[in-house]
Design an enzyme around this catalytic site. Structure first.
Site, PDB file in Angstrom:
ATOM      1  N   TYR A 142       0.822  -1.211   0.000  1.00  0.00           N
ATOM      2  CA  TYR A 142       0.000   0.000   0.000  1.00  0.00           C
ATOM      3  C   TYR A 142       0.854   1.258   0.000  1.00  0.00           C
ATOM      4  CZ  TYR A 142      -4.756  -1.737   0.760  1.00  0.00           C
ATOM      5  OH  TYR A 142      -5.991  -2.302   0.615  1.00  0.00           O
ATOM      6  N   LYS A 192       2.671 -15.254   2.770  1.00  0.00           N
ATOM      7  CA  LYS A 192       2.841 -16.043   1.543  1.00  0.00           C
ATOM      8  C   LYS A 192       4.328 -16.358   1.431  1.00  0.00           C
ATOM      9  CE  LYS A 192       1.283 -17.948  -2.239  1.00  0.00           C
ATOM     10  NZ  LYS A 192       0.400 -19.131  -2.226  1.00  0.00           N
ATOM     11  N   ASP A 224      -3.557 -18.097   1.035  1.00  0.00           N
ATOM     12  CA  ASP A 224      -4.563 -18.804   0.233  1.00  0.00           C
ATOM     13  C   ASP A 224      -5.285 -19.854   1.090  1.00  0.00           C
ATOM     14  OD1 ASP A 224      -2.137 -20.155   0.368  1.00  0.00           O
ATOM     15  OD2 ASP A 224      -2.162 -20.865  -1.706  1.00  0.00           O
ATOM     16  N   ASP A 248      -6.499  -6.543   4.150  1.00  0.00           N
ATOM     17  CA  ASP A 248      -7.609  -5.892   3.451  1.00  0.00           C
ATOM     18  C   ASP A 248      -8.553  -6.946   2.898  1.00  0.00           C
ATOM     19  OD1 ASP A 248      -9.064  -3.759   2.194  1.00  0.00           O
ATOM     20  OD2 ASP A 248      -8.164  -4.391   0.301  1.00  0.00           O
ATOM     21  N   ASP A 252     -12.497  -8.378   4.580  1.00  0.00           N
ATOM     22  CA  ASP A 252     -13.806  -8.363   3.912  1.00  0.00           C
ATOM     23  C   ASP A 252     -14.422  -9.758   3.941  1.00  0.00           C
ATOM     24  OD1 ASP A 252     -13.652  -5.660   3.272  1.00  0.00           O
ATOM     25  OD2 ASP A 252     -14.395  -5.966   1.227  1.00  0.00           O
TER      26      ASP A 252
HETATM   27  C1  IPM Z   1     -10.334  -0.728   4.018  1.00  0.00           C
HETATM   28  C2  IPM Z   1     -10.578  -0.105   2.668  1.00  0.00           C
HETATM   29  C3  IPM Z   1      -9.389   0.769   2.321  1.00  0.00           C
HETATM   30  C4  IPM Z   1      -8.180  -0.129   2.255  1.00  0.00           C
HETATM   31  C5  IPM Z   1      -9.562   1.577   1.023  1.00  0.00           C
HETATM   32  C6  IPM Z   1     -10.761   2.480   1.083  1.00  0.00           C
HETATM   33  C7  IPM Z   1      -8.322   2.357   0.680  1.00  0.00           C
HETATM   34  O1  IPM Z   1     -10.809  -1.084   1.713  1.00  0.00           O
HETATM   35  O2  IPM Z   1     -10.181   0.033   5.002  1.00  0.00           O
HETATM   36  O3  IPM Z   1     -10.276  -1.949   4.097  1.00  0.00           O
HETATM   37  O4  IPM Z   1      -7.928  -0.772   1.231  1.00  0.00           O
HETATM   38  O5  IPM Z   1      -7.460  -0.200   3.254  1.00  0.00           O
HETATM   39 MG    MG Z   2     -10.895  -3.073   2.512  1.00  0.00          MG
END
Ligand code: IPM
Ligand code: MG
Length: 357
Positions: A142, A192, A224, A248, A252
């Site tokens: 990042y 990884k 993975d 990240d 999710d």
């Molecule tokens: C998160 C979001 C951010 C990230 C984006 C909005 C830059 O997806 O906080 O997970 O990738 O960190």
């Molecule tokens: Mg995110």
């Protein structure tokens, strides 16, 4: 009366609605506890691009640095899809993380029994889900060097660089170990290392930390495999610690297991003022309609009370109120099923306030 200074960044899309909701809940909980909140509203993301031509004005950074905590809604939306990459709304979040030294993102994932049937996984798989993802937040790909696309034809190319320094891995491992110590003492470090050099350093340091902390059990999974285990056996996890990019993605995945993305909070902590935000995005499709689920932001505010404002009892009362309203059947559209009480953002906010202990 003690006073807490909180920078409130609504951001974009549903940001305005959900941060207003959380603010109202915090004010109500504070009133019961005899605490005063001083809210300082600042812009970031698309809203700041529209107002000032940049996603993260220095004035916003300064205010955050001086405050006790920052509560943020969400940033971004299709309106700013075509702006120059250097001023994308997401830059606001990344810039704030860097400016405030927020190297650690804590994302607790927990199943509310009332919402078990909403998980995309079979109910028996998610019964025991209660883990926290400890994501490294200011390093890795990042924040590595990169170059946008250049050249032409089949050789057109672009690149991003993943680097990790020892100190960055050590400090995030320390947070993971501390977090596990307050829970069931189990850490899974995710990397990884079979392919990436940066992951091999990551794993080496994870092993050193395991050796130095014999009360903690540390396992090492490839990313993975972790992605697969999260949907086949999520109950096994307690603390997951991983890099910025893997965190990240896995967070999710972890979040959606819980049944509603709209419910999960997060805390970003480090060397400066901590920042609290729901893990969902700005949901431009429902923005302005007053129907967004504010619970992720309300629960983020609870984390803020616990970790930054030294108000654990207030945090408890907000979290218990959220559990109570879910048990009582209140649902925003994203969690609604027949037989439950459908409410909009305001209705959910009122219900939470009514259930504050
Ligand atoms: C998160 C979001 C951010 C990230 C984006 C909005 C830059 O997806 O906080 O997970 O990738 O960190
Ligand atoms: Mg995110």
């Amino acid at each position: 009366m003690s006073e807490k200074q909180i920078v409130l960044i609504a951001g974009d899309g549903i940001g305005e609605e959900i941060t207003n909701s959380a603010r109202t809940v915090v004010d109500a909980a504070f009133a019961k506890a005899g605490v005063n909140a001083k809210w300082i509203e600042k812009k970031a993301g698309g809203a700041a691009i529209d107002a000032f031509g940049e996603p993260l004005p220095q004035d916003t950074i300064d205010a955050c640095q001086e405050a006790d905590a920052v509560l943020l809604g969400a940033v971004g939306g299709p309106k700013w899809d075509d702006v120059d990459p250097s001023i994308r709304p997401e830059k606001a979040i990344l810039g704030l993380r860097k400016a405030l030294g927020l190297f650690c993102n804590l994302r607790p994932v927990k199943i509310y029994p009332a919402l078990r049937e909403f998980s995309p996984l079979k109910p028996e798989l998610v019964e025991d889900v209660d883990f926290v993802i400890v994501r490294e937040l200011t390093g890795g790909i990042y924040f590595g060097e990169r170059e946008e696309a250049q050249g032409e034809g089949p050789n057109e190319f672009a690149w991003d660089k993943e680097t990790y320094a020892r100190y960055e891995v050590e400090r995030i491992m320390d947070v993971a170990v501390e977090t596990a110590r307050k829970r069931s003492g189990k850490v899974v470090s995710v990397d990884k290392a079979n392919v990436l050099a940066s992951s091999r350093l990551w794993r080496k340091i994870a092993k050193e930390k395991a050796e130095a902390n014999p009360d903690i059990s540390m396992d090492y999974y490839y990313v993975d495999n972790t992605a697969m285990q999260l949907v086949t056996n999520p109950g096994q996890f307690d603390v997951l610690v991983t890099t910025n990019l893997f965190g990240d993605i896995l967070s999710d995945e972890g979040a959606v297991i819980s049944g509603s993305l709209g419910l999960l909070p997060s805390a970003s902590i480090g060397t400066g003022t901590s920042l609290y935000e729901p893990i969902h995005g700005s949901a431009p499709d429902i923005a302005g309609q007053g129907i967004a689920n504010p619970l992720g932001t309300i629960l983020s505010a609870a984390m803020m009370c616990r970790y930054s404002l030294d108000l654990p009892a207030v945090a408890d009362s907000i979290e218990q109120a959220v559990t109570a309203v879910l048990d009582a059947g209140y649902r925003t559209g994203d969690m609604y099923r027949e037989g439950f009480t459908k409410v909009n953002t305001q209705g959910m906010t009122d219900a939470v306030i009514a259930h504050l202990g």
